[in-house]
Structure formats: structure tokens, C-alpha cells
Design an enzyme around this catalytic site. Structure first.
Site, PDB file in Angstrom:
ATOM      1  N   GLU A 162      -8.179  20.036  57.022  1.00  0.00           N
ATOM      2  CA  GLU A 162      -9.414  20.621  57.537  1.00  0.00           C
ATOM      3  C   GLU A 162      -9.499  20.526  59.056  1.00  0.00           C
ATOM      4  O   GLU A 162     -10.535  20.191  59.629  1.00  0.00           O
ATOM      5  CB  GLU A 162     -10.629  19.971  56.865  1.00  0.00           C
ATOM      6  CG  GLU A 162     -10.637  20.175  55.356  1.00  0.00           C
ATOM      7  CD  GLU A 162     -11.851  19.584  54.676  1.00  0.00           C
ATOM      8  OE1 GLU A 162     -12.236  20.107  53.616  1.00  0.00           O
ATOM      9  OE2 GLU A 162     -12.413  18.591  55.196  1.00  0.00           O
ATOM     10  N   GLU A 181     -22.566  14.694  46.924  1.00  0.00           N
ATOM     11  CA  GLU A 181     -22.485  15.956  47.659  1.00  0.00           C
ATOM     12  C   GLU A 181     -22.641  17.165  46.746  1.00  0.00           C
ATOM     13  O   GLU A 181     -23.394  18.091  47.048  1.00  0.00           O
ATOM     14  CB  GLU A 181     -21.151  16.016  48.406  1.00  0.00           C
ATOM     15  CG  GLU A 181     -20.958  17.296  49.199  1.00  0.00           C
ATOM     16  CD  GLU A 181     -19.636  17.327  49.933  1.00  0.00           C
ATOM     17  OE1 GLU A 181     -19.335  18.371  50.536  1.00  0.00           O
ATOM     18  OE2 GLU A 181     -18.893  16.316  49.901  1.00  0.00           O
ATOM     19  N   ASP A 191     -12.614  19.081  44.979  1.00  0.00           N
ATOM     20  CA  ASP A 191     -13.464  18.366  45.933  1.00  0.00           C
ATOM     21  C   ASP A 191     -14.700  17.803  45.251  1.00  0.00           C
ATOM     22  O   ASP A 191     -15.819  18.261  45.521  1.00  0.00           O
ATOM     23  CB  ASP A 191     -13.858  19.311  47.074  1.00  0.00           C
ATOM     24  CG  ASP A 191     -14.468  18.579  48.263  1.00  0.00           C
ATOM     25  OD1 ASP A 191     -14.377  17.333  48.313  1.00  0.00           O
ATOM     26  OD2 ASP A 191     -15.030  19.252  49.141  1.00  0.00           O
TER      27      ASP A 191
END
Length: 654
Positions: free
Chosen positions: A272, A379, A351
Site C-alpha cells: 500500500e 474496521e 482484509d
């Protein structure tokens, strides 16, 4: 600690059984002193006595002869013995004695009742760590804590370490009580300010380490791979360059001068946009090993994250599959990593979604040390605005047998969680999210433990003396909360469908045409990602034989993962007997009903729960129900419009 701060699972009353007894804690040393201090405080509150050597005692907590009390990794196990009317905990290391104390706290009065007993307790995993995604300087996009849903950082404020560290010490106490022994204190995305913690600001890290040390918690630090350039003014960060090796060795020596029990480094590289060894034509093993060599003389480890994939993917290219990336990158490197390098692998290939298969990388690298990473901060599971107890999910992961024989919990050297704690008065924002932190620690200690039994422990420690109605009520709202969240969000393993950026709330096509590789490929005929060997990306073939065969065919793939592995028509019949489209409709209506029911159960417990805690949870349930309805309506409307297939039960879909 500030009296307004919730004590979580260690209110004073949890120590009543110890505090009413005569207790002996012989010996000396930092962690023995911690144990003695806990006992003395309990006895002062409840009328017991801390007695001297040789005096009669109902509880004895002692190091065995030759045991080394200290803050190295040592022996963390302990022996619990009940005989002749006395309870004795012995350990050969200070941490073991500390964990033995908290074992007695968990048992309460049961520790002092019944006939003879002799038990040995040892952690199954040597490293049980929390990674804090905390920023020293507030990030303009991610804030003080990246993916943090419980306020600001415990460690950092106004660009520097907090002055008062009493709450950090209290945090270490909570962690020790559930068996967590390590904390990484800054974000894996190391920004400019945070990079300096490694060098000219190491004294701030040392202060935090000093607050955690009395409870046996070692401090780790996230570092940037290109630190030799950014901090050392070297022209390169090439891991095979002699100057780079020397820089890491010298810098690490100074870290250990400041923090003698320092645990090691955590590194996110070539991921990333973070810098890494690819820039120099080197491998991840090359990158990890230069840091491992610097840490080795001091017993430190480098945790090298395997979260490496193409985040600039062309959504038109269906041959590229983000799920494949970690396996493809790292399996060829098995055996190349140093002995003190640990590959840190997310439990699923994507993820931290509400439903993913276990990563095929786990179990595929027998010559490499492994840490499995889960996400306690929610998240993608409600961001601590929704009640979503993750114990059942993590238990499924830890019990999964990649080779058909050995579970993940036995293959791993460590278990790591992204922390869900902040400076919120309730620690985790949503008070019920405290159960996730506690459950993580206990499953890291004993991966085969029954998560419902662990939840019982948390209830007993958080609400000492809780009666049957409170136990049953908390189980009613938490036991099925993961399943409830899954019902009203992304179905059958397809994943994501969230608002881009902040990842809260529904957006079915939010990432569908993005470079992030997170697609569902819904069209008028069907939905799901073809990851089969014959016609898809080949991801299913990364698993060992029996699992590869199971996942590769839509006829045998488990329903809950069908859309992760296959693109199927809306009329495809699941093993449940329902079509895919009807399953989507039914589960989204059911999920809202479940959330509404949980809200009602919580409301019925108002007379049993401390008012401020009850009010905070009630407030969160209002938001959860609102959000669940939004998820239901957007998901169902999207698929009705896409498929043209009506709900067979005739319910309102907009």
C-alpha cells in the site's frame, strides 16, 4: 487512575476472594513486587492480610527455587495446587507468577473451595501481541488512531508521548490479566514524525515501556524500511548494503540501551505504498533479515507483515486476484528468513472481512516462523458502533487445519491483534467490545479454548457477582452477534460492499471499479468471484489437496464462502435449499430483526448494569439498528434491481 475511567474486567470487587484471605508472596523482583502490590491492595480493601515468610496462609504465590524473576521472555507457565486447605501458585518466572495471580482472580471463591487439585498452565503461543495503529502526530486523514474507534491514543497526544502514564500502566494490568505479553505502540504505516521514535525520540518509547513493564508486557516499535535514508541520511536502504546493515546494527544497539527488554520491530514493506526491498531488486527475506541480524544479539524479533498485494489493480483484468498475492509473494521464500524473523499473516487472504477463508499462506511455509494477525478493532465489523463479538470467528480460524491434521493455533508461533483500545472512558468505545480484547488474549493463551467459556470469564470479571439473568442477557446479545452482523452486511463471503475510505455503512459498488482489488462482479445473471482452478484466478488451488477440492467446486464449497470462490447465478441452490437471491433477501431481513431483538434484551438489563455503561451500550444499539436497516434496504434493493427476481415472501424492497 481517573475514577471516571471504566475498570473494564478488573473492578475492585473482582479481587474480593483474594482480599479476604491471608496471603503470602515470598521473594523479590520487579514482577513479584507487582504481584505483592496487587495482593496488598486487595487485602486493604477487603480485610485480609499480606503475611510474612513462614506465617500461616490460605494463598501462597511464589517463585520456585532457582526461578529468575525479571522481564525477559522467561517461563510464563505456572502450577496451581489446592491441598490441605491451602491454595498455592508456583512459577519459575515472574510472568508466570503474575499470570497465576490472575488465574486465581478469575476463579474467585472457587480457588479456595473443593478437594485436592493440581493443574499446570502454560501458554500455547509464545507471543501474544497487540499492534496499535496509533499516530504520534494526528494524521490529516486517519486521525490520531488509524482505524481506531475508541477515541484518541493511550500513548500519544499533541505530537508527543503523554505526560501521565498511569492509564498505560492500568492498560498493562488489563493485558496481563488475559495473558497478552507484547504491545507495538505505533502505526504500521510509519509517517515522518513516528519514524523518529526509533532514534532521537526513543526516550518516549522508553517511558511507555516503563509503564507497561511492571505487568510483563514488552514494547515493540513499528519502523519504516527506508529509515536508513530518512533518518540516517544514507543514500540507500538496500538491505544487502554494508552501510545499511551497520546503520541498523548501531541504531538497534541504542534502542536497547534505552529499552533493555525491547521486543523488536514490526514492518510493513512494499505494501500500500510503503517502501520496501523491491525498490532494490531484493526479496522480502532480504529485507527482514537485515533487521533480524540487528536484533539478534539482544533476543529481539522482527515481525514482517505479509500484507503485500497490488493496490493499483485494473478492475477490468479478472486474472489479477488480490487474494492470491500473499501466497504468491512469500511461499517461494520459505526457509530464507532468519530464525528471529516472524512472518505476520492476516488470518484471511483479503482484509479482515466479516467472512473469509483462512489464508492459504498459513501452513504453507513450514520453514518460516509464523504469527497470525486478526483485527480486534472492528474496521469491517461495525467499528465498535455495532456489537459484534469476534470470539467465534477467531476460534474457527485457530481450529482450522490447513493440512487436515494440525490446527492454525498449533502451527503459529504467535497471535497478533490490531488493538481496539483508545482513550475513551470505556476503553473500547462500545463497552461490549471489551469482550473482544479479553477473548483475544485468552485464545492466544489457549487457542483450543471454548470461546463461550471465555465469554463467561469476561462477564464474571466485568460484573462480579452477576446473576443468571445478566449472564443469560449478555450471552443473548453477544453469542450470535457476529452472525447477526454477517446477515445484514455482505453475503456468502463476497466481502466489502462498504463506503470507500472510512469503511462504515453500505455501498455495494463502492469499491467495484476501484484499483483496490475488492470486487463482487454482480451483473444481471449472477454474483461472486470465480477463484476456481479451471475457469477462475486459481486461488482455490493454493490450498492443500482436500481444501482445494472442497473450495474449487460450487457443488461442494460451503455456503458461507460460495461467493468468495465462485460466480454463480442468482437461482443457484445453496446447500440450505435456498437460492442465492432468496438467501440474500432473507438474511438481510433476519439481521435487522436480530439487531432489534438484541436492543430489546439490552434494554431489559438496565437494572443490572452500571447506568453510564448501560446508557453507552443503549446508544450504540440505536445506531446499530439504524445502520442494519440501511444495509438491509440498500443490499436487497440493489440485488432486486440487478437480478429482477422478486422476494418470494413479498416483503417491501425499495
Amino acid at each position: 487512575m481517573d475514577a471516571s475511567i471504566d475498570p473494564a474486567w478488573l473492578p475492585d470487587s473482582a479481587f474480593r476472594a483474594i482480599g479476604t484471605r491471608r496471603v503470602r508472596v515470598p521473594g523479590a523482583g520487579p514482577l513479584v513486587d507487582t504481584v505483592r502490590g496487587e495482593v496488598a491492595a486487595a487485602c486493604e480493601r477487603f480485610g485480609g492480610a499480606l503475611v510474612g515468610d513462614g506465617a500461616p496462609a490460605e494463598l501462597v504465590l511464589e517463585l520456585t527455587v532457582g526461578g529468575a524473576d525479571g522481564t525477559d521472555s522467561g517461563d510464563e507457565g505456572f502450577e496451581y495446587v489446592r491441598e490441605d486447605g491451602r491454595t498455592t501458585v508456583t512459577a519459575s518466572g515472574g510472568r508466570g507468577l503474575l499470570y497465576g495471580l490472575f488465574h486465581v482472580v478469575r476463579l474467585g471463591e472457587a480457588a479456595f473451595r473443593g478437594g485436592p487439585a493440581r493443574e499446570e498452565h502454560r501458554p500455547a503461543l509464545a507471543l501474544r501481541m497487540l499492534d496499535h495503529w496509533d499516530n504520534v502526530a494526528v494524521h490529516p486523514v486517519m486521525g490520531q488512531v488509524e482505524r481506531g474507534y475508541a477515541g484518541g491514543s493511550l500513548f500519544w497526544a499533541d505530537g508527543r508521548a503523554r505526560d501521565g502514564l498511569d492509564r498505560v500502566r492500568a492498560y498493562g494490568r488489563l493485558l496481563a490479566a488475559c495473558g497478552i505479553n507484547a504491545v507495538c505502540v505505533n502505526n504500521v504505516n510509519v509517517h515522518e514524525t513516528e519514524a523518529h521514535l526509533l532514534t532521537d525520540r526513543i526516550d518516549e518509547v522508553a517511558a511507555i515501556a516503563g509503564a507497561l513493564r511492571p505487568y510483563g508486557v514488552r514494547t515493540h516499535l513499528s519502523v519504516s524500511f527506508d529509515a536508513p535514508v530518512g533518518l540516517g541520511a544514507l543514500p540507500t536502504a538496500d538491505p544487502l548494503d554494508a552501510g545499511v546493515r551497520d546503520w541498523w546494527a548501531g541504531t538497534t544497539a541504542r534502542v536497547y540501551e534505552a529499552v533493555p527488554d525491547f521486543g523488536g520491530y514490526v514492518v510493513k514493506a512494499d505494501s500500500e505504498g510503503r517502501p520496501g526491498p523491491f525498490a532494490y531488486g531484493r526479496t522480502h527475506a532480504d529485507g527482514a533479515n537485515v533487521l533480524a541480524a540487528a536484533l539478534a544479539p539482544y533476543g529481539g524479533t522482527v515481525h514482517w507483515r505479509a500484507f503485500v498485494y497490488d493496490h493499483r489493480q485494473d478492475w477490468r483484468d479478472r486474472s489479477t486476484d488480490r487474494a492470491r498475492a500473499a501466497y504468491d509473494h512469500f511461499v517461494p521464500l520459505d526457509g530464507d528468513f532468519a530464525a528471529n524473523a516472524v512472518l505476520q499473516v492476516k488470518h484471511g487472504p483479503m482484509d479482515f472481512q466479516v467472512r473469509e477463508p483462512v489464508s492459504p499462506l498459513i501452513g504453507a511455509m513450514p520453514g518460516t516462523r509464523l504469527a497470525v494477525e486478526v483485527q480486534a478493532t472492528q474496521e469491517y465489523t461495525g467499528q465498535q458502533r455495532h456489537a459484534c463479538w469476534l470470539g467465534p470467528m477467531w476460534s474457527e480460524v485457530l481450529r482450522f487445519r490447513p493440512d487436515g491434521e494440525t490446527g492454525v493455533g498449533r502451527l503459529a508461533d504467535g497471535l497478533v491483534a490490531v488493538s481496539n483500545v483508545g482513550d475513551d472512558p470505556f476503553w473500547t468505545g462500545h463497552p461490549l467490545a471489551q469482550a473482544n480484547l479479553y477473548t483475544f488474549g485468552r485464545l492466544a493463551w489457549a487457542p483450543a479454548a471454548d470461546p463461550r467459556a471465555v465469554l463467561d470469564e469476561w462477564i464474571a470479571l466485568t460484573h462480579p457477582g452477576a446473576g443468571r439473568r445478566l449472564y443469560e442477557g449478555l450471552h443473548a446479545v453477544l453469542d450470535g452477534s457476529w452472525a447477526t452482523y454477517e446477515k445484514y452486511t455482505a453475503p456468502l463471503g463476497v466481502g466489502f460492499m462498504v463506503q470507500p475510505g472510512h469503511h462504515y455503512g453500505p455501498s455495494v459498488d463502492g469499491y467495484e471499479y476501484s484499483p483496490w482489488g475488492t470486487y463482487h462482479f454482480a451483473d444481471r445473471d449472477g454474483v461472486g468471484v470465480d477463484r476456481s482452478a479451471a475457469t477462475g484466478t486459481g486461488y482455490a488451488a493454493q490450498y492443500a489437496g482436500p481444501w482445494a477440492e472442497l473450495f474449487d467446486s460450487p457443488r461442494t464449497c460451503p455456503d458461507e464462502l460460495l461467493l468468495f470462490f465462485h460466480h454463480v447465478p442468482y437461482g443457484h441452490v445453496l446447500h440450505s435449499g435456498k437460492t442465492v437471491i432468496q438467501h440474500i433477501y432473507d438474511t438481510h431481513f433476519e439481521g435487522v430483526e436480530d439487531a432489534e431483538e438484541a436492543r430489546g434484551v439490552w434494554a431489559s438489563l438496565a437494572d443490572l448494569v452500571e447506568p453510564a455503561r448501560h446508557a453507552r451500550v443503549a446508544e450504540r444499539y440505536e445506531e446499530q439498528v439504524r445502520s442494519a436497516r440501511e444495509w438491509r434496504d440498500q443490499i436487497n434493493s440493489y440485488f432486486l434491481r440487478k437480478s429482477g427476481v422478486p422476494d418470494e415472501r413479498g416483503r417491501t424492497i425499495h
